[in-house]
Write a protein that holds these residues in place. Structure first.
Motif, mmCIF file in Angstrom:
data_model
loop_
_atom_site.group_PDB
_atom_site.id
_atom_site.type_symbol
_atom_site.label_atom_id
_atom_site.label_comp_id
_atom_site.label_asym_id
_atom_site.label_seq_id
_atom_site.Cartn_x
_atom_site.Cartn_y
_atom_site.Cartn_z
ATOM 1 N N MET A 18 17.144 -5.064 -38.238
ATOM 2 C CA MET A 18 18.075 -4.213 -37.494
ATOM 3 C C MET A 18 18.431 -4.828 -36.143
ATOM 4 O O MET A 18 19.575 -4.694 -35.676
ATOM 5 N N GLN A 19 17.493 -5.527 -35.513
ATOM 6 C CA GLN A 19 17.814 -6.212 -34.255
ATOM 7 C C GLN A 19 18.809 -7.331 -34.521
ATOM 8 O O GLN A 19 19.714 -7.587 -33.701
ATOM 9 N N GLY A 20 18.657 -7.985 -35.660
ATOM 10 C CA GLY A 20 19.604 -9.028 -36.021
ATOM 11 C C GLY A 20 21.011 -8.486 -36.187
ATOM 12 O O GLY A 20 21.990 -9.113 -35.778
ATOM 13 N N VAL A 21 21.139 -7.287 -36.777
ATOM 14 C CA VAL A 21 22.455 -6.671 -36.970
ATOM 15 C C VAL A 21 23.097 -6.326 -35.631
ATOM 16 O O VAL A 21 24.281 -6.604 -35.406
ATOM 17 N N VAL A 22 22.340 -5.722 -34.725
ATOM 18 C CA VAL A 22 22.930 -5.325 -33.437
ATOM 19 C C VAL A 22 23.328 -6.548 -32.620
ATOM 20 O O VAL A 22 24.348 -6.544 -31.921
ATOM 21 N N HIS A 23 22.554 -7.628 -32.696
ATOM 22 C CA HIS A 23 22.920 -8.846 -31.975
ATOM 23 C C HIS A 23 24.166 -9.486 -32.578
ATOM 24 O O HIS A 23 25.011 -10.022 -31.860
ATOM 25 N N GLN A 24 24.272 -9.395 -33.892
ATOM 26 C CA GLN A 24 25.422 -9.991 -34.577
ATOM 27 C C GLN A 24 26.693 -9.183 -34.350
ATOM 28 O O GLN A 24 27.774 -9.729 -34.140
ATOM 29 N N GLN A 25 26.574 -7.869 -34.375
ATOM 30 C CA GLN A 25 27.743 -6.993 -34.302
ATOM 31 C C GLN A 25 28.076 -6.525 -32.895
ATOM 32 O O GLN A 25 29.139 -5.953 -32.665
ATOM 33 N N GLY A 26 27.175 -6.748 -31.946
ATOM 34 C CA GLY A 26 27.363 -6.208 -30.607
ATOM 35 C C GLY A 26 28.683 -6.574 -29.961
ATOM 36 O O GLY A 26 29.299 -5.761 -29.252
ATOM 37 N N ALA A 27 29.151 -7.782 -30.214
ATOM 38 C CA ALA A 27 30.395 -8.229 -29.596
ATOM 39 C C ALA A 27 31.599 -7.432 -30.065
ATOM 40 O O ALA A 27 32.643 -7.407 -29.396
ATOM 41 N N THR A 28 31.479 -6.751 -31.203
ATOM 42 C CA THR A 28 32.602 -5.969 -31.736
ATOM 43 C C THR A 28 32.636 -4.547 -31.196
ATOM 44 O O THR A 28 33.577 -3.800 -31.465
ATOM 45 N N PHE A 29 31.603 -4.138 -30.467
ATOM 46 C CA PHE A 29 31.497 -2.744 -30.031
ATOM 47 C C PHE A 29 32.581 -2.346 -29.036
ATOM 48 O O PHE A 29 33.004 -1.197 -28.998
ATOM 49 N N GLY A 30 32.967 -3.280 -28.185
ATOM 50 C CA GLY A 30 33.940 -2.944 -27.161
ATOM 51 C C GLY A 30 33.794 -3.834 -25.947
ATOM 52 O O GLY A 30 32.955 -4.742 -25.902
ATOM 53 N N ARG A 31 34.589 -3.561 -24.946
ATOM 54 C CA ARG A 31 34.642 -4.388 -23.744
ATOM 55 C C ARG A 31 33.342 -4.313 -22.941
ATOM 56 O O ARG A 31 32.727 -3.249 -22.833
ATOM 57 N N THR A 32 32.931 -5.457 -22.381
ATOM 58 C CA THR A 32 31.793 -5.513 -21.467
ATOM 59 C C THR A 32 32.315 -5.589 -20.040
ATOM 60 O O THR A 32 33.122 -6.460 -19.706
ATOM 61 N N TYR A 33 31.860 -4.667 -19.194
ATOM 62 C CA TYR A 33 32.282 -4.624 -17.796
ATOM 63 C C TYR A 33 31.261 -5.351 -16.917
ATOM 64 O O TYR A 33 30.101 -5.563 -17.313
ATOM 65 N N LEU B 252 19.464 -5.766 -2.018
ATOM 66 C CA LEU B 252 20.670 -6.590 -1.966
ATOM 67 C C LEU B 252 21.605 -6.250 -3.122
ATOM 68 O O LEU B 252 21.192 -5.731 -4.150
ATOM 69 N N GLN B 253 22.891 -6.562 -2.944
ATOM 70 C CA GLN B 253 23.882 -6.340 -3.983
ATOM 71 C C GLN B 253 23.783 -7.434 -5.050
ATOM 72 O O GLN B 253 23.543 -8.605 -4.730
ATOM 73 N N LYS B 254 23.968 -7.037 -6.293
ATOM 74 C CA LYS B 254 23.981 -8.020 -7.374
ATOM 75 C C LYS B 254 24.938 -7.539 -8.458
ATOM 76 O O LYS B 254 25.269 -6.355 -8.547
ATOM 77 N N THR B 255 25.393 -8.478 -9.274
ATOM 78 C CA THR B 255 26.307 -8.139 -10.361
ATOM 79 C C THR B 255 25.535 -8.054 -11.674
ATOM 80 O O THR B 255 24.645 -8.863 -11.938
ATOM 81 N N VAL B 256 25.867 -7.066 -12.483
ATOM 82 C CA VAL B 256 25.213 -6.886 -13.774
ATOM 83 C C VAL B 256 26.278 -6.623 -14.833
ATOM 84 O O VAL B 256 27.373 -6.127 -14.534
ATOM 85 N N SER B 257 25.957 -6.955 -16.070
ATOM 86 C CA SER B 257 26.861 -6.696 -17.180
ATOM 87 C C SER B 257 26.628 -5.290 -17.712
ATOM 88 O O SER B 257 25.486 -4.817 -17.785
ATOM 89 N N SER B 258 27.704 -4.616 -18.068
ATOM 90 C CA SER B 258 27.618 -3.261 -18.628
ATOM 91 C C SER B 258 28.353 -3.231 -19.964
ATOM 92 O O SER B 258 29.531 -2.872 -20.036
ATOM 93 N N PRO B 259 27.669 -3.603 -21.035
ATOM 94 C CA PRO B 259 28.301 -3.604 -22.346
ATOM 95 C C PRO B 259 28.237 -2.228 -22.998
ATOM 96 O O PRO B 259 27.575 -1.317 -22.484
ATOM 97 N N VAL B 260 28.916 -2.076 -24.112
ATOM 98 C CA VAL B 260 28.747 -0.879 -24.930
ATOM 99 C C VAL B 260 27.317 -0.897 -25.465
ATOM 100 O O VAL B 260 26.880 -1.883 -26.051
ATOM 101 N N GLN B 261 26.583 0.178 -25.239
ATOM 102 C CA GLN B 261 25.193 0.249 -25.671
ATOM 103 C C GLN B 261 25.075 0.978 -27.006
ATOM 104 O O GLN B 261 25.988 1.697 -27.425
#
Length: 868
Positions: free
Chosen positions: A401-416, A427-436
């Motif tokens: 199941m982890q393999g499926v989510v890693h494989q399909q994650g890019a199709t979920f939607g935009r990453t902010y 301090l300020q830092k930048t982080v990725s906010s993908p579809v979870q």
């Protein structure tokens, strides 16, 4: 002739075999004679009396002591009656165990890690330890170590007296053997039973093992403060390396004495702070003074000479302590599983410790400070007693199941990309906010969590989205509305529900996209198409029949009375939301013929010898009748054959005849759900952003269904038997089938329309009921709808073209003509509260920032369920 002394002795009942019982006249004569006796005679008689009283006192005291000893022995025996007597192998395993952090296991006894602890130890043979160390420990901690049999009898007697009388300390002085038992086998709770068990085991250990073996184990496991990396250390090898940078066998007399002084109070005597820096001199002196005390005791016991004693006292150990160093970085494998097991195991052990102390779970849950107390004890147990935590998670399926989510994650939607403040540095830092994503796979019958997806990437975000609470969208409809309505005999599968423009005071729901069907719709079709207005009408009627919350609570979902009072709850409008695990567990009730079993992830917790200290026992609750569950499964199958999830069928590798499911979507596509069940398993998937202000796209339902299908296929490929695909939903005898009119959902009959009687016949369909049959068609045959709606229906039946069944759109101005506000979604309904626009086009619209993992949600939404 007897003397006055003899006669007086007889009178006072002093031992004198020659005397007989005096008469009253004799007593008077004796007393008169006594009054005329010399003073010395009277003194002798007084001391004879005192002597007799003293002898009687000693006799009574001995009897009381014997009685107390008997009571103590009996009390000890009673406590130990149910205590299992460990074998040599069990004790050896426990005493030799230096891997004290609780081991973590997948199902099938597959170990993957251990509870994280900064307590490090490296066991060595006693021949690899400096002789100074052995002598120093014995002289300091237990000078009679080589003489006693594991315990000192006076300590046991003191403990018994203390427990019986309530005076004094229950702990008493412990031998090295008892200390070893305490560290390796028992908990740190201070109770007489624990002390009695400690004594019993100490005697057995002394019988089974040599003094050399006992001393070796003690020196390998004793906690000895911190090293120069700030880590907690145990065992003399780690102490030697962490304090002086050498092996235990190479320690000098002064170094050995310093280490031997640490067990009494490791946090006080250790030379290092938590970050590995050397303490200030004023605090270092405590450990150095303790070192000198140890040296004196060694000298007193003739273990070192006077010259050695004086020389070692002069050694300046502050020059030998190691400088600060950084610990090596460690990686945590299976992070989501690790965190889940650690949290749940700690909770289980905390509640068990509280129960042992006669503290109820209810009291524990109400008092955060009390819970924290037992949670701390539980954490200590899991870090130091070598327990083993066995989970229900299937490692092979989890990896797939982890393999499926890693494989399909890019199709979920935009990453902010977001800018946030680092909690540690500020301090300020930048982080990725993908579809979870949060997903879970459950066994319907047992409730065990077979596998799950906690999130896209543990290194990026440690939040377990299987446990976060989000709006359940339309997945709540079968649980809260349709299931209870069938169970309460309010509807059958073909009962008609109104889908017309309506306004419940300040709440005006619409179907997806602000549409209104303008007709009566069968219940099974309304559920399959996830229509909102029929669902709200049904929930409104259901609340007048029963309390729907009782069904939800039996399935493990507990919402507030205020939430249940809002009609929007029927579309998923909750205040805090529901977790994926909770929702999937509730949904599995239909697959298990109306019985619910709580979901769980820890099968058992065992001690180092393999004895279960906790064992999960599944408990089933009857929620729905078997008939209700059967009917609901038939209706939920329609979601996949004719409803909102038809795309799933073409993507699955296995037989879908017995597959049922439900989609769910909240306001503006903020939460996307699909939950599907076979007779064996329930698999749920949720998608969404962390940020409540971000939405998914309109095709996200199809994306989630495709992802769900790949998860299901991966499970089937590994273990198809889990799904029990060939187990048909057996129809109970209490399910009643009736041929009802397709137009009304009731039996054929006669109805008066505009003053004219009409005999109703025509096309029929089969409707299923929970042990009841419908009545003949009446004028108002459905649930919901106004008089005008029924007039429109019957006129349409007579042939008038009046727009019945024509889909229309409602706008914000139509529903709230005085609001003056536009809706968030073009062409959808909106309501206004406190001068802001509240979106009502979807379930659980979030209206604020997140707090932890809970999300504030609109309690009166209109679900934005898609129709494929």
């Amino acid at each position: 002739m007897t003397s006055a002394k003899d006669r007086l002795a007889h009178l006072l009942h002093l031992p004198d075999k020659r005397s007989a019982q005096p008469t009253k006249e004799q007593k008077r004569a004796y007393i008169q004679e006594l009054s005329q006796s010399p003073l010395s005679f009277k003194i002798n008689v007084f001391f004879e009396a005192i002597k007799s009283i003293f002898l009687y006192g000693i006799s009574i005291g001995l009897i009381c002591m014997a009685l107390a000893a008997g009571i103590g022995a009996g009390y000890f025996a009673a406590l130990m009656k149910s205590e299992p007597i460990p074998s040599y192998q069990v004790l050896k395993q426990q005493l030799d165990n230096t891997d004290q952090a609780a081991g973590l296991y997948f199902a099938k006894n597959n170990k993957f890690g251990a509870i994280k602890t900064d307590l490090i130890r490296t066991p060595i043979n006693i021949n690899e330890m400096s002789p100074y160390l052995k002598d120093a420990i014995v002289a300091t901690e237990d000078e009679d170590f080589y003489k006693h049999d594991g315990v000192v009898p006076k300590a046991l007697l003191r403990a018994v007296i203390s427990d019986v009388t309530g005076f004094g300390s229950q702990t008493g002085g412990s031998t090295l053997t008892q200390q070893l038992i305490k560290m390796q086998v028992l908990t740190s709770q201070v109770t007489f039973k624990r002390k009695a068990t400690e004594v019993l085991l100490a005697l057995r250990v002394d019988k089974y093992f040599t003094k050399k073996e006992i001393l070796q184990d003690y020196l390998n496991v004793a906690t000895l403060g911190r090293n120069n990396k700030g880590q907690n250390i145990a065992g003399v090898q780690e102490a030697a390396l962490g304090l002086f940078g050498k092996n235990a066998k190479d320690l000098s007399l002064a170094e050995a004495a310093y280490i031997a002084g640490l067990p009494q109070s490791p946090s006080v005597y250790t030379p290092y702070d938590q970050d590995g820096t050397l303490k200030d001199p004023e605090y270092l002196k405590y450990g150095l003074d303790r070192k000198n005390t140890v040296l004196f005791r060694m000298y007193r016991d003739d273990r070192i000479t006077k010259a050695e004693y004086k020389a070692a006292k002069k050694v300046d150990l502050t020059k030998e302590f190691q400088p600060k160093a950084d610990p090596a970085e460690t990686t945590k494998s299976y992070g989501y599983v690790y965190n889940l097991l650690e949290t749940q195991a700690t909770d289980i052990m905390a509640k068990q410790l509280a129960k042992e102390a006669n503290v109820s779970t209810a009291k524990l849950n109400k008092d955060p400070n009390l819970y924290k107390q037992y949670e701390t004890q539980a954490t200590e147990l899991l870090s130091t007693k070598g327990y083993q935590i066995h989970s229900t998670i299937d490692q092979e399926i989890y990896d797939a199941m982890q393999g499926v989510v890693h494989q399909q994650g890019a199709t979920f939607g935009r990453t902010y990309t977001d800018t946030v403040t680092d909690e540690e540095t500020g301090l300020q830092k930048t982080v990725s906010s993908p579809v979870q994503n949060g997903s879970v796979l459950l066994d319907n019958r047992t409730g065990k969590v077979i596998s799950f997806v906690g999130g896209r990437d543990f290194s990026l975000k440690q939040t377990n989205y299987m446990l976060t609470k989000r709006s359940p969208g339309s997945t709540i409809k079968p649980l809260l509305v349709y299931g209870p309505a069938i169970d309460q005999k309010l509807i059958g599968s073909k009962t008609m529900l109104a889908d017309f423009k309506t306004n419940f005071k300040d709440y005006a729901p619409t179907d997806y996209g602000g549409t209104i069907q303008n007709k009566f719709i069968p219940a099974d079709e309304a559920l399959a198409q996830s229509l909102n207005i029929p669902t709200v009408n049904l929930y409104n009627a259901l609340k007048n029949t029963t309390d729907p919350s009782k069904y939800m609570s039996k399935m493990g979902i507990n919402l507030t009375a205020d939430e249940y009072s809002q009609l929007g709850i029927s579309l998923g409008g909750t205040s805090d939301g529901v977790s994926v695990l909770e929702q999937a567990s509730a949904f599995s009730t239909f697959a298990d013929q109306g019985e619910h079993t709580d979901a769980y992830v820890i099968e058992k917790i065992t001690d180092p010898a393999g004895n279960a200290v906790y064992q999960h026992h599944a408990k089933k609750k009857r929620v729905f009748s078997k008939a209700t569950s059967y009917i609901m499964n038939q209706m939920l199958a329609g979601v996949l054959t004719d409803g909102t999830a038809t795309s799933i069928y073409d993507q699955l590798y296995f037989n879908t005849n017995n597959l049922v499911g439900k989609t769910g979507t909240s306001n503006d596509n903020r939460d996307i759900w699909f939950i599907g069940s076979t007779p064996g398993i329930t698999l749920a998937s949720w998608m969404g952003y962390d940020s409540t202000g971000r939405n998914l796209t309109d095709n996200s339902s199809q994306i989630n269904e495709r992802y769900w299908s790949k998860l299901a296929n991966s499970v089937y490929q590994i273990n198809p038997s889990l799904m029990r695909l060939e187990d048909d939903h057996e129809k109970p005898s209490t399910v009643t089938s009736s041929k009802v009119l397709k137009l009304t959902g009731q039996l054929p009959g006669t109805v008066s329309i505009n003053g004219s009687s009409q005999n109703l016949n025509g096309s029929t369909v089969t409707s299923l009921y929970n042990n009841w049959t419908p009545k003949a068609t009446s004028y108002e045959f459905g649930i919901g709808g106004s008089a005008r709606n029924y007039e429109t229906f019957w006129n349409h039946y007579l042939g008038y073209n009046n727009g019945y069944g024509s889909i229309t759109y409602s706008t914000a101005d139509e529903l709230n003509p005085t609001s003056g506000y536009s809706s968030r979604r073009s062409g959808t309904a909106a309501t206004t509260t406190n001068n802001y626009t509240a979106n009502t086009t979807g379930t659980a619209a979030t209206t604020g920032t997140t707090t932890g993992t809970n999300y504030t949600a609109n309690t009166n939404p209109t679900d934005t369920e898609t129709t494929n």
